[in-house]
Write a protein that holds these residues in place. Structure first.
Motif, mmCIF file in Angstrom:
data_model
loop_
_atom_site.group_PDB
_atom_site.id
_atom_site.type_symbol
_atom_site.label_atom_id
_atom_site.label_comp_id
_atom_site.label_asym_id
_atom_site.label_seq_id
_atom_site.Cartn_x
_atom_site.Cartn_y
_atom_site.Cartn_z
ATOM 1 N N ARG A 81 0.946 -1.361 -0.119
ATOM 2 C CA ARG A 81 0.012 -0.105 -0.005
ATOM 3 C C ARG A 81 0.703 1.267 0.015
ATOM 4 O O ARG A 81 0.603 2.512 -0.627
ATOM 5 C CB ARG A 81 -1.007 0.000 1.322
ATOM 6 N N ALA A 82 1.818 0.934 0.651
ATOM 7 C CA ALA A 82 2.775 2.397 0.794
ATOM 8 C C ALA A 82 3.415 2.557 -0.697
ATOM 9 O O ALA A 82 3.575 3.667 -1.129
ATOM 10 C CB ALA A 82 3.738 2.173 1.805
ATOM 11 N N TRP A 83 3.961 1.621 -1.166
ATOM 12 C CA TRP A 83 4.769 1.606 -2.632
ATOM 13 C C TRP A 83 3.644 2.224 -3.608
ATOM 14 O O TRP A 83 3.888 3.204 -4.223
ATOM 15 C CB TRP A 83 5.173 0.352 -3.019
ATOM 16 N N ASN A 84 2.401 1.695 -3.622
ATOM 17 C CA ASN A 84 1.357 2.340 -4.405
ATOM 18 C C ASN A 84 1.849 2.434 -5.937
ATOM 19 O O ASN A 84 1.516 3.660 -6.490
ATOM 20 C CB ASN A 84 0.865 3.592 -3.925
ATOM 21 N N GLY A 85 2.474 1.449 -6.371
ATOM 22 C CA GLY A 85 3.039 1.496 -7.664
ATOM 23 C C GLY A 85 4.148 2.539 -8.146
ATOM 24 O O GLY A 85 4.316 2.956 -9.232
ATOM 25 N N GLY A 86 4.910 3.040 -7.109
ATOM 26 C CA GLY A 86 5.595 4.295 -7.309
ATOM 27 C C GLY A 86 5.305 5.492 -7.505
ATOM 28 O O GLY A 86 5.887 6.647 -7.811
ATOM 29 N N ARG A 87 3.945 5.778 -7.016
ATOM 30 C CA ARG A 87 3.339 6.988 -7.014
ATOM 31 C C ARG A 87 3.408 7.786 -5.934
ATOM 32 O O ARG A 87 3.522 7.043 -4.826
ATOM 33 C CB ARG A 87 1.773 6.882 -7.384
ATOM 34 N N PRO A 88 3.449 9.007 -5.974
ATOM 35 C CA PRO A 88 3.600 9.979 -6.956
ATOM 36 C C PRO A 88 5.003 9.911 -7.588
ATOM 37 O O PRO A 88 4.950 10.476 -8.673
ATOM 38 C CB PRO A 88 3.103 11.232 -6.358
ATOM 39 N N SER A 89 6.090 9.644 -6.927
ATOM 40 C CA SER A 89 7.476 9.482 -7.592
ATOM 41 C C SER A 89 7.854 8.383 -7.088
ATOM 42 O O SER A 89 7.520 7.770 -5.978
ATOM 43 C CB SER A 89 8.161 10.762 -7.564
ATOM 44 N N ALA A 90 8.886 7.551 -7.632
ATOM 45 C CA ALA A 90 9.564 6.608 -7.203
ATOM 46 C C ALA A 90 10.240 6.972 -5.729
ATOM 47 O O ALA A 90 10.342 6.233 -4.798
ATOM 48 C CB ALA A 90 10.920 6.181 -8.157
ATOM 49 N N LEU A 91 10.977 8.186 -5.669
ATOM 50 C CA LEU A 91 11.708 8.361 -4.446
ATOM 51 C C LEU A 91 10.422 8.698 -3.290
ATOM 52 O O LEU A 91 10.804 8.078 -2.120
ATOM 53 C CB LEU A 91 12.306 9.790 -4.246
ATOM 54 N N SER A 92 9.487 9.405 -3.343
ATOM 55 C CA SER A 92 8.511 9.540 -2.344
ATOM 56 C C SER A 92 7.800 8.189 -2.020
ATOM 57 O O SER A 92 7.641 8.007 -0.812
ATOM 58 C CB SER A 92 7.379 10.499 -2.818
ATOM 59 N N ALA A 93 7.590 7.324 -2.884
ATOM 60 C CA ALA A 93 7.137 6.245 -2.603
ATOM 61 C C ALA A 93 8.013 5.096 -1.886
ATOM 62 O O ALA A 93 7.639 4.600 -1.008
ATOM 63 C CB ALA A 93 6.593 5.276 -3.958
ATOM 64 N N PHE A 94 9.141 5.190 -2.443
ATOM 65 C CA PHE A 94 10.464 4.636 -1.574
ATOM 66 C C PHE A 94 10.474 4.950 -0.102
ATOM 67 O O PHE A 94 10.353 4.189 0.877
ATOM 68 C CB PHE A 94 11.695 4.687 -2.321
ATOM 69 N N MET A 95 10.253 6.247 0.066
ATOM 70 C CA MET A 95 10.593 6.639 1.697
ATOM 71 C C MET A 95 9.139 6.422 2.250
ATOM 72 O O MET A 95 9.053 6.043 3.409
ATOM 73 C CB MET A 95 10.386 8.177 1.544
ATOM 74 N N ALA A 96 7.918 6.108 1.464
ATOM 75 C CA ALA A 96 6.858 5.971 2.269
ATOM 76 C C ALA A 96 6.753 4.272 2.566
ATOM 77 O O ALA A 96 6.513 4.048 3.867
ATOM 78 C CB ALA A 96 5.529 5.989 1.330
ATOM 79 N N VAL A 97 7.468 3.543 1.770
ATOM 80 C CA VAL A 97 7.938 2.139 2.311
ATOM 81 C C VAL A 97 8.447 2.074 3.533
ATOM 82 O O VAL A 97 8.374 1.216 4.571
ATOM 83 C CB VAL A 97 8.443 1.523 1.062
ATOM 84 N N GLY A 98 9.536 2.931 3.549
ATOM 85 C CA GLY A 98 10.270 3.014 5.012
ATOM 86 C C GLY A 98 9.689 3.461 6.073
ATOM 87 O O GLY A 98 9.733 2.798 7.039
ATOM 88 N N ARG A 99 8.864 4.369 5.960
ATOM 89 C CA ARG A 99 7.978 4.627 6.989
ATOM 90 C C ARG A 99 6.939 3.661 7.323
ATOM 91 O O ARG A 99 6.627 3.468 8.483
ATOM 92 C CB ARG A 99 7.363 6.014 6.877
ATOM 93 N N ALA A 100 6.502 2.819 6.165
ATOM 94 C CA ALA A 100 5.567 1.805 6.571
ATOM 95 C C ALA A 100 6.134 0.516 7.445
ATOM 96 O O ALA A 100 5.450 -0.108 8.330
ATOM 97 C CB ALA A 100 5.035 1.383 5.181
ATOM 98 N N TYR A 101 7.372 0.468 7.061
ATOM 99 C CA TYR A 101 8.180 -0.443 7.948
ATOM 100 C C TYR A 101 8.252 -0.140 9.298
ATOM 101 O O TYR A 101 7.858 -0.883 10.177
ATOM 102 C CB TYR A 101 9.684 -0.551 7.317
#
Length: 210
Positions: A81-101
């Motif tokens: 859910r955090a990755w969300n297909g890399g939206r709105p950008s690959a970097l923001s999605a990557f950071m969202a994945v870290g926060r989700a961890y």
């Protein structure tokens, strides 16, 4: 309390003793650690005899593995859910994945402890391995997307980046979570993870400096 009482006991009387034992194990793991309780204690939490759990688990270790497998499934769902297909950008999605961890470790402490502190062997449990691989695949996919800005020959191995970020995230949880010494620092675990990830990704050339 009788058979009509609340909680996991109701799950058992609807025929789901296995899940009832998993549910009963969660507060025990959180309170005592994954190796600090017995199968008999989990049985008491469901309201069954100490022999009943052996219909589903050969011992406490198998129950911990079941909790860990469930945890990895929940973990992967949160990362997806955090990755969300890399939206709105690959970097923001990557950071969202870290926060989700970090958020998963906070909201599911018993699952997290079973996954990483229970001594379970992923290599010896195909179902557990598949659940863990699903979570890792999200980090690998995110690393691949970040690397797309570099020429093919200059891209770092996505699995290496994914494992580094996983290790870094786990370290932040261990230092900053559950009353650990880092919790007294003047910055949050999320800030620690994000700043460290940015420095790491910039060093690899995956994101621009500045």
């Amino acid at each position: 309390m009788g058979a009509d009482g609340p909680g996991p006991r109701r799950s058992y009387h609807h025929g789901n003793l296995r899940q009832g034992l998993i549910d009963a194990a969660l507060p025990l793991i959180e309170a005592k650690g994954p190796l600090g309780f017995t199968l008999a204690e989990a049985a008491r939490g469901v309201g069954v005899s100490s022999a009943a759990p052996y219909r589903h688990f050969r011992g406490r270790d198998e129950l911990i593995e079941a909790v860990a497998e469930q945890g990895y499934g929940l973990f992967a769902e949160r990362l997806e859910r955090a990755w969300n297909g890399g939206r709105p950008s690959a970097l923001s999605a990557f950071m969202a994945v870290g926060r989700a961890y970090l958020a998963f470790a906070r909201s599911h402490p018993a699952h997290y402890m079973a996954m990483f502190e229970g001594g379970v062997s992923i290599a010896c449990n195909p179902e557990l391995a598949r659940a863990a691989d699903r979570a890792m695949a999200i980090l690998v996919r995110a690393a691949e997307r970040l690397a797309e800005r570099l020429p093919v020959g200059q891209r770092p191995p996505a699995t290496m980046v994914a494992n580094h970020i996983w290790a870094f995230s786990h370290g932040v949880v261990e230092l900053f979570g559950r009353g650990k010494p880092g919790a007294r620092a003047p910055y949050s675990a999320d800030e620690m993870l994000e700043s460290g990830a940015v420095i790491y990704l910039q060093g690899l050339g995956l994101i621009p400096s500045g």
